[in-house]
Design a protein around this motif. Structure first.
Motif, PDB file in Angstrom:
ATOM      1  N   ALA A   1      58.199  31.768  45.513  1.00  0.00           N
ATOM      2  CA  ALA A   1      59.534  32.128  45.038  1.00  0.00           C
ATOM      3  C   ALA A   1      60.564  31.241  45.702  1.00  0.00           C
ATOM      4  O   ALA A   1      60.388  30.780  46.831  1.00  0.00           O
ATOM      5  CB  ALA A   1      59.834  33.588  45.353  1.00  0.00           C
ATOM      6  N   ASN A   2      61.637  30.969  44.979  1.00  0.00           N
ATOM      7  CA  ASN A   2      62.795  30.390  45.645  1.00  0.00           C
ATOM      8  C   ASN A   2      64.057  31.061  45.104  1.00  0.00           C
ATOM      9  O   ASN A   2      64.057  31.643  44.018  1.00  0.00           O
ATOM     10  CB  ASN A   2      62.840  28.865  45.519  1.00  0.00           C
ATOM     11  N   TYR A   3      65.117  30.987  45.886  1.00  0.00           N
ATOM     12  CA  TYR A   3      66.373  31.638  45.525  1.00  0.00           C
ATOM     13  C   TYR A   3      67.508  30.681  45.876  1.00  0.00           C
ATOM     14  O   TYR A   3      67.553  30.127  46.980  1.00  0.00           O
ATOM     15  CB  TYR A   3      66.537  32.957  46.270  1.00  0.00           C
ATOM     16  N   LYS A   4      68.407  30.516  44.904  1.00  0.00           N
ATOM     17  CA  LYS A   4      69.484  29.544  45.059  1.00  0.00           C
ATOM     18  C   LYS A   4      70.742  30.236  45.525  1.00  0.00           C
ATOM     19  O   LYS A   4      71.456  30.846  44.721  1.00  0.00           O
ATOM     20  CB  LYS A   4      69.715  28.888  43.692  1.00  0.00           C
ATOM     21  N   PHE A   5      71.014  30.184  46.830  1.00  0.00           N
ATOM     22  CA  PHE A   5      72.298  30.668  47.346  1.00  0.00           C
ATOM     23  C   PHE A   5      73.355  29.596  47.115  1.00  0.00           C
ATOM     24  O   PHE A   5      73.047  28.482  46.693  1.00  0.00           O
ATOM     25  CB  PHE A   5      72.185  30.953  48.850  1.00  0.00           C
ATOM     26  N   GLU A   6      74.587  29.928  47.444  1.00  0.00           N
ATOM     27  CA  GLU A   6      75.645  28.958  47.170  1.00  0.00           C
ATOM     28  C   GLU A   6      75.475  27.698  48.012  1.00  0.00           C
ATOM     29  O   GLU A   6      75.668  26.591  47.543  1.00  0.00           O
ATOM     30  CB  GLU A   6      77.024  29.579  47.426  1.00  0.00           C
ATOM     31  N   VAL A   7      75.057  27.850  49.265  1.00  0.00           N
ATOM     32  CA  VAL A   7      74.985  26.702  50.170  1.00  0.00           C
ATOM     33  C   VAL A   7      73.565  26.190  50.406  1.00  0.00           C
ATOM     34  O   VAL A   7      73.385  25.142  51.024  1.00  0.00           O
ATOM     35  CB  VAL A   7      75.597  27.044  51.561  1.00  0.00           C
ATOM     36  N   ALA A   8      72.583  26.928  49.923  1.00  0.00           N
ATOM     37  CA  ALA A   8      71.204  26.517  50.207  1.00  0.00           C
ATOM     38  C   ALA A   8      70.248  27.180  49.237  1.00  0.00           C
ATOM     39  O   ALA A   8      70.568  28.196  48.610  1.00  0.00           O
ATOM     40  CB  ALA A   8      70.817  26.912  51.636  1.00  0.00           C
TER      41      ALA A   8
ATOM     42  N   GLY B   1      60.794  27.880  53.617  1.00  0.00           N
ATOM     43  CA  GLY B   1      61.476  26.594  53.581  1.00  0.00           C
ATOM     44  C   GLY B   1      62.904  26.735  53.110  1.00  0.00           C
ATOM     45  O   GLY B   1      63.320  27.786  52.605  1.00  0.00           O
ATOM     46  N   VAL B   2      63.643  25.652  53.280  1.00  0.00           N
ATOM     47  CA  VAL B   2      65.033  25.658  52.862  1.00  0.00           C
ATOM     48  C   VAL B   2      65.453  24.245  52.456  1.00  0.00           C
ATOM     49  O   VAL B   2      64.934  23.262  52.981  1.00  0.00           O
ATOM     50  CB  VAL B   2      65.943  26.204  53.994  1.00  0.00           C
ATOM     51  N   SER B   3      66.347  24.188  51.501  1.00  0.00           N
ATOM     52  CA  SER B   3      66.895  22.912  51.059  1.00  0.00           C
ATOM     53  C   SER B   3      68.404  23.084  50.974  1.00  0.00           C
ATOM     54  O   SER B   3      68.898  23.990  50.298  1.00  0.00           O
ATOM     55  CB  SER B   3      66.278  22.584  49.694  1.00  0.00           C
ATOM     56  N   VAL B   4      69.146  22.217  51.688  1.00  0.00           N
ATOM     57  CA  VAL B   4      70.596  22.377  51.795  1.00  0.00           C
ATOM     58  C   VAL B   4      71.301  21.142  51.240  1.00  0.00           C
ATOM     59  O   VAL B   4      71.314  20.089  51.882  1.00  0.00           O
ATOM     60  CB  VAL B   4      71.030  22.587  53.260  1.00  0.00           C
ATOM     61  N   PRO B   5      71.866  21.241  50.049  1.00  0.00           N
ATOM     62  CA  PRO B   5      72.626  20.109  49.513  1.00  0.00           C
ATOM     63  C   PRO B   5      74.022  20.085  50.109  1.00  0.00           C
ATOM     64  O   PRO B   5      74.632  21.139  50.353  1.00  0.00           O
ATOM     65  CB  PRO B   5      72.672  20.407  48.016  1.00  0.00           C
ATOM     66  N   PHE B   6      74.526  18.880  50.361  1.00  0.00           N
ATOM     67  CA  PHE B   6      75.864  18.755  50.940  1.00  0.00           C
ATOM     68  C   PHE B   6      76.429  17.433  50.438  1.00  0.00           C
ATOM     69  O   PHE B   6      76.172  16.382  51.018  1.00  0.00           O
ATOM     70  CB  PHE B   6      75.758  18.775  52.469  1.00  0.00           C
ATOM     71  N   GLY B   7      77.139  17.505  49.327  1.00  0.00           N
ATOM     72  CA  GLY B   7      77.597  16.260  48.690  1.00  0.00           C
ATOM     73  C   GLY B   7      76.384  15.454  48.273  1.00  0.00           C
ATOM     74  O   GLY B   7      75.481  15.963  47.606  1.00  0.00           O
ATOM     75  N   ASN B   8      76.347  14.189  48.688  1.00  0.00           N
ATOM     76  CA  ASN B   8      75.184  13.344  48.344  1.00  0.00           C
ATOM     77  C   ASN B   8      74.007  13.551  49.285  1.00  0.00           C
ATOM     78  O   ASN B   8      72.955  12.965  49.088  1.00  0.00           O
ATOM     79  CB  ASN B   8      75.586  11.865  48.367  1.00  0.00           C
ATOM     80  N   HIS B   9      74.213  14.372  50.318  1.00  0.00           N
ATOM     81  CA  HIS B   9      73.170  14.612  51.310  1.00  0.00           C
ATOM     82  C   HIS B   9      72.361  15.853  50.941  1.00  0.00           C
ATOM     83  O   HIS B   9      72.898  16.822  50.427  1.00  0.00           O
ATOM     84  CB  HIS B   9      73.776  14.857  52.692  1.00  0.00           C
ATOM     85  N   THR B  10      71.060  15.811  51.215  1.00  0.00           N
ATOM     86  CA  THR B  10      70.253  17.022  51.120  1.00  0.00           C
ATOM     87  C   THR B  10      69.366  17.115  52.361  1.00  0.00           C
ATOM     88  O   THR B  10      68.691  16.141  52.722  1.00  0.00           O
ATOM     89  CB  THR B  10      69.371  17.014  49.857  1.00  0.00           C
ATOM     90  N   PHE B  11      69.429  18.273  53.012  1.00  0.00           N
ATOM     91  CA  PHE B  11      68.599  18.512  54.190  1.00  0.00           C
ATOM     92  C   PHE B  11      67.481  19.472  53.784  1.00  0.00           C
ATOM     93  O   PHE B  11      67.726  20.474  53.101  1.00  0.00           O
ATOM     94  CB  PHE B  11      69.435  19.108  55.322  1.00  0.00           C
ATOM     95  N   ILE B  12      66.255  19.166  54.185  1.00  0.00           N
ATOM     96  CA  ILE B  12      65.094  19.961  53.786  1.00  0.00           C
ATOM     97  C   ILE B  12      64.294  20.343  55.029  1.00  0.00           C
ATOM     98  O   ILE B  12      64.128  19.523  55.938  1.00  0.00           O
ATOM     99  CB  ILE B  12      64.160  19.143  52.860  1.00  0.00           C
ATOM    100  N   ALA B  13      63.804  21.572  55.058  1.00  0.00           N
ATOM    101  CA  ALA B  13      62.922  21.974  56.156  1.00  0.00           C
ATOM    102  C   ALA B  13      61.901  22.971  55.638  1.00  0.00           C
ATOM    103  O   ALA B  13      62.192  23.776  54.738  1.00  0.00           O
ATOM    104  CB  ALA B  13      63.733  22.603  57.297  1.00  0.00           C
TER     105      ALA B  13
END
Lengths: 333, 333, 333
Positions: free
Chosen positions: B219-226, B251-263
């Motif tokens: 499962a994944n869930y799309k919050f506003e920031v991640a 896991g988590v994926s955090v988009p920030f403008g053109n940047h995306t952080f993944i863990a």
């Protein structure tokens, strides 16, 4: 990613330009269920039962003075499991050529004149599906390597082609792998007659003095409700030792709206000592979902005599049994 | 040479034509520096660390009555040294199919429902980069040969697919290489849940009664920031003898403008006698130069316990060590 | 099937869009008759005597800020018999890169700076036809695997490139298969000078401490009626044990309407104990049927001294004899 609708995008805008050049990306994806039975039995999903799955790139360039350059680069694809057909990439067809009012000269890996006669004139199944005429008629060479081919223009419906394939054996043996063939045909749009010949030498130093030869006289005639086919071939398969044989084919193809019904009967008369005779009856049906996409169903059965080893295959598969059913879909792009 | 801007060239001009057909040439070229360390150490340039380098041709044809024909022919390319990935040309995906309001039926070489769940729902790394969930979660089959797949339409966000891959073994052994799988999922655009299963039999007569099976709930869930990810899988790897295991991923994926952080963090709980446990921590970063081109950096480390043999790979490489760094560029066309 | 005239179909309509992306499908089909004689003699039909038959896909994407992403995926095709050249599919060139005002960085399988100097500056035959300079001048690496290349922008006509190819050997041997090279050049449109170097280590653990190195200083000058070529190279071929040598080339290319006459003379001065000297004289002629299609004829002869083993090949064939004639057609699309 380049996406464009299938049409000459704004073509007219460039129609007047000199040395206009075209490039076409095309192909077929054909997948079907095949059930083979007889001595061996198997149920499987096969790529290219009706027509070999392929991806091709071809083009022409207008050279002026009624001359054209042309090329074809076409690879077979095993869509069932990945990989290339015809044992290598781009081994379906790869050639370059020049075309003028005097005919077309092409160089590269190309179809033999014999196969084109078998495929386009003799066989209502067009070398596909369970009823494929090649199950019995030895084509002694579908394609030729290192080949120069000359195809004449058409005069009053008559045209011909001759092809020579260099053997390219280095050890002073210029006979191995050598191919030579030709055909002459007539068509008036209703009647289509072709006589073709092919001779392929063995590929090794040991077999280079042996050859497989086939001669075929094929015809079809387009009546209002059906197209009828007949062919007679005389073969000598020396390389595998199967020997001489004569084949007689009669067939019919009946279009009915989007439906097409196909049938053919082939009698092989083995003329070697072992007298390997066989008869094949093939029945087929295609349903056109569009001009480019069709469903297909086919059944064929071979009656081997005196231990003859013939099997019911399809376009991409020599088959394992003496009966087969095909059921699939073919998409052309 | 055919050159065209990436856009539907004059598409609207043909929108009204019957049996409109599209052909798209597409692909990815991904090259990156990979440093693997641990028991074995290597510095190299790898093709496809984030996404396998590929070249594809796909198309659809409108058949009327809400029906479509479709096909995909897609080859993997080893851009580092030439050659094909997935052990053969066009072995990424090759299939043809028909789509209607009742669903989509496709035939050929295709992704397993299990892999699609792992890739698209469970893994924030989308099966790429050092953090690739497949380093620990056995995917028991990424692709299936000789496969028939049915994908349902979506009803209120719910859809499913089932797939069966013929074994195609001639010697009376119809179990070898057989594959079967399926999935059911729900999505409302924010929440994405999928349950998938796959079973792949051994490929030889000797191993055809053994199988690798995996079941995953992801499962994944799309919050506003991640976007947050979680998955639980239950596996039985019989063919190689590695045995049973259970895997838990968060896991988590955090988009920030053109940047995306993944863990992501994965715990593998080995349940065979050898009790081969392992933990993986993966960190990733991508920087979008455009919608189609990005830079990437990633790091992952596996902590093997009781002699467990797991290695940190990436999308195209199983890896040789228990730590790896990736640094590269991916271009999509 | 997608067909479009060779032109930017309606390109202007999208010229203003952000992140414009282009995709070009291109290639060459070259087939010719080759007769080789000398110690061994053969007549054959060869794919790529002038330029290797190929199919390529390349593109660029505008990233803004004067930056571009770019890629090339290019496969060699053996149009005489099917199959791929350069021993694998897409092994001609496969790379991705980024280009800015500071230069171009590319990653993947790429040409060596040395080969580009030999091909584009030194050799009037441009590495093709019987007169191919590579018959005598060892190119110590035409392409590099796992390579990072940086090409500088051009300052007042001066530009350079450096390339490094990772060896990627796992067993702690990071020397095997390693490549390093570079070049610096100047051009004002009339004069073209380039100095290039390449070093390629042996590919096995046994030969990884051996290397082939070549340095070349090449120049050509475009007079009104002819382009003259000169080059001097210093080589050390350790891996095969052929040893040191120095090569001197002089050549000329004379365009005359659609005709081009080409000639080159190469003197190889072997500097190992065996003193393997040789001279090559090459003569060529091309006739342009259009900008994209030409006929070609060429002849070359090598005079080997002290048992030197050099053979007259062409772009796709190392040759078997010390004399060869080529006669063929090349079409570019």
């Amino acid at each position: 990613m380049k996406k464009s609708l299938i049409a000459l995008a704004c073509a007219s805008a460039f129609a007047g330009s000199a040395n206009a050049q075209s490039l076409t990306t095309y192909g077929i994806v054909d997948m079907g269920f095949v059930s083979e039975s007889g001595p061996a039995s198997i149920q499987k999903l096969t790529s290219g039962a009706q027509s070999g799955t392929r991806l091709g790139f071809k083009g022409t360039e207008d050279l002026g003075n009624n001359m054209k350059a042309l090329f074809v680069l076409e690879t077979g694809i095993a869509a069932d499991a990945g990989g290339f057909n015809q044992s290598a990439g781009f081994a379906r067809q790869s050639f370059v050529g020049l075309q003028s009012d005097s005919g077309t000269l092409t160089l590269g890996r190309q179809y033999t004149p014999f196969f084109l006669a078998l495929n386009a004139v003799a066989d209502p199944f067009a070398s596909g599906l369970a009823g494929n005429a090649q199950n019995l008629i030895p084509s002694s060479g579908i394609r030729m390597n290192n080949a120069v081919k000359y195809a004449s223009p058409t005069f009053s419906g008559v045209s011909g082609e001759v092809a020579y394939g260099f053997g390219e054996n280095t050890a002073g043996n210029d006979r191995a792998s050598k191919n030579v063939g030709g055909s002459i045909g007539y068509t008036d749009g209703t009647l289509n007659v072709r006589l073709a010949y092919h001779k392929a030498n063995g590929t090794t130093a040991l077999t280079s003095d042996l050859s497989d030869t086939s001669t075929i006289l094929a015809a079809n005639y387009k009546f209002e409700v059906a197209k009828v086919f007949a062919a007679y071939s005389d073969n000598n398969v020396e390389i595998s030792g199967r020997g001489k044989s004569r084949d007689l084919l009669i067939g019919v193809s009946v279009p009915f709206g989007n439906h097409t019904f196909i049938a053919s009967y082939i009698n092989k008369n083995g003329r070697s000592t072992a007298n390997l005779d066989a008869d094949q009856l093939g029945l087929g049906y295609t349903y056109a979902l569009s001009k480019r996409t069709n469903l297909y169903a086919a059944w064929a059965s071979i009656d081997n005599k005196n231990g003859a080893p013939y099997t019911v295959g399809n376009n991409s598969d020599v088959g394992t049994g003496d009966r087969a059913v095909n059921l699939g879909v073919r998409h052309t792009f």
